[in-house]
Design a protein around this motif. Structure first.
Motif, PDB file in Angstrom:
ATOM      1  N   ARG A 126     102.972  46.063   1.073  1.00  0.00           N
ATOM      2  CA  ARG A 126     102.882  45.997  -0.385  1.00  0.00           C
ATOM      3  C   ARG A 126     104.162  45.398  -0.971  1.00  0.00           C
ATOM      4  O   ARG A 126     104.123  44.518  -1.825  1.00  0.00           O
ATOM      5  N   GLU A 132     104.101  42.771 -15.285  1.00  0.00           N
ATOM      6  CA  GLU A 132     102.780  42.455 -14.748  1.00  0.00           C
ATOM      7  C   GLU A 132     102.599  43.065 -13.346  1.00  0.00           C
ATOM      8  O   GLU A 132     101.569  43.669 -13.051  1.00  0.00           O
ATOM      9  N   ALA A 179     104.272  45.626 -12.087  1.00  0.00           N
ATOM     10  CA  ALA A 179     104.289  47.087 -12.202  1.00  0.00           C
ATOM     11  C   ALA A 179     102.907  47.602 -12.598  1.00  0.00           C
ATOM     12  O   ALA A 179     102.409  48.574 -12.027  1.00  0.00           O
ATOM     13  N   ARG A 180     102.293  46.941 -13.547  1.00  0.00           N
ATOM     14  CA  ARG A 180     100.952  47.345 -13.979  1.00  0.00           C
ATOM     15  C   ARG A 180      99.929  47.139 -12.856  1.00  0.00           C
ATOM     16  O   ARG A 180      99.108  48.009 -12.581  1.00  0.00           O
ATOM     17  N   LEU A 181     100.010  46.020 -12.175  1.00  0.00           N
ATOM     18  CA  LEU A 181      99.076  45.694 -11.107  1.00  0.00           C
ATOM     19  C   LEU A 181      99.131  46.698  -9.956  1.00  0.00           C
ATOM     20  O   LEU A 181      98.117  47.106  -9.404  1.00  0.00           O
ATOM     21  N   TYR A 182     100.359  47.127  -9.585  1.00  0.00           N
ATOM     22  CA  TYR A 182     100.531  48.039  -8.447  1.00  0.00           C
ATOM     23  C   TYR A 182     100.671  49.506  -8.866  1.00  0.00           C
ATOM     24  O   TYR A 182     100.911  50.372  -8.036  1.00  0.00           O
ATOM     25  N   SER A 183     100.572  49.774 -10.168  1.00  0.00           N
ATOM     26  CA  SER A 183     100.677  51.144 -10.702  1.00  0.00           C
ATOM     27  C   SER A 183     101.970  51.834 -10.282  1.00  0.00           C
ATOM     28  O   SER A 183     101.977  52.995  -9.872  1.00  0.00           O
ATOM     29  N   ILE A 184     103.068  51.100 -10.373  1.00  0.00           N
ATOM     30  CA  ILE A 184     104.393  51.672 -10.135  1.00  0.00           C
ATOM     31  C   ILE A 184     105.295  51.244 -11.284  1.00  0.00           C
ATOM     32  O   ILE A 184     104.938  50.357 -12.062  1.00  0.00           O
ATOM     33  N   SER A 185     106.441  51.868 -11.400  1.00  0.00           N
ATOM     34  CA  SER A 185     107.322  51.583 -12.531  1.00  0.00           C
ATOM     35  C   SER A 185     108.020  50.234 -12.373  1.00  0.00           C
ATOM     36  O   SER A 185     108.173  49.713 -11.262  1.00  0.00           O
ATOM     37  N   GLU A 186     108.446  49.706 -13.508  1.00  0.00           N
ATOM     38  CA  GLU A 186     109.219  48.464 -13.483  1.00  0.00           C
ATOM     39  C   GLU A 186     110.519  48.664 -12.717  1.00  0.00           C
ATOM     40  O   GLU A 186     110.971  47.765 -12.012  1.00  0.00           O
TER      41      GLU A 186
END
Length: 93
Positions: A56, A72, A74-81
């Motif tokens: 990943r 983008e 962070a949102r795609l992988y559901s983790i923080s920036e």
């Protein structure tokens, strides 16, 4: 010069003189001495990163290099920036 953690994964004290003498320390040297005193003899955690996360993280680096931005990803992988930035800087492969 920063104090390196020995390969035994045990925190050992770097050579430190008393802080009240004529010796002057940089902030980094003083911090290393204090941490070495606090954590002398403690075993450091070594948590291996899973193959799935390693893949990943590599994918995140490739997508960033291809032009995708941090929010983008962070949102795609559901983790923080912040975690995306850590991955990009090589903190935990």
């Amino acid at each position: 010069m920063p104090y390196a953690i020995p390969s035994t994964r045990r925190w050992n004290a770097p050579p430190c003189s008393p802080l009240w003498g004529t010796t002057l320390y940089t902030l980094e040297e003083a911090t290393n001495c204090v941490l070495a005193q606090l954590y002398r003899g403690f075993l450091l955690p070594h948590i291996p990163i899973s193959r799935r996360k390693r893949e990943r993280n590599e994918e995140i680096r490739n997508r960033y290099a291809a032009g995708e931005n941090v929010p983008e990803l962070a949102r795609l992988y559901s983790i923080s920036e912040q975690r995306i930035h850590q991955i990009l800087r090589g903190k935990r492969t």
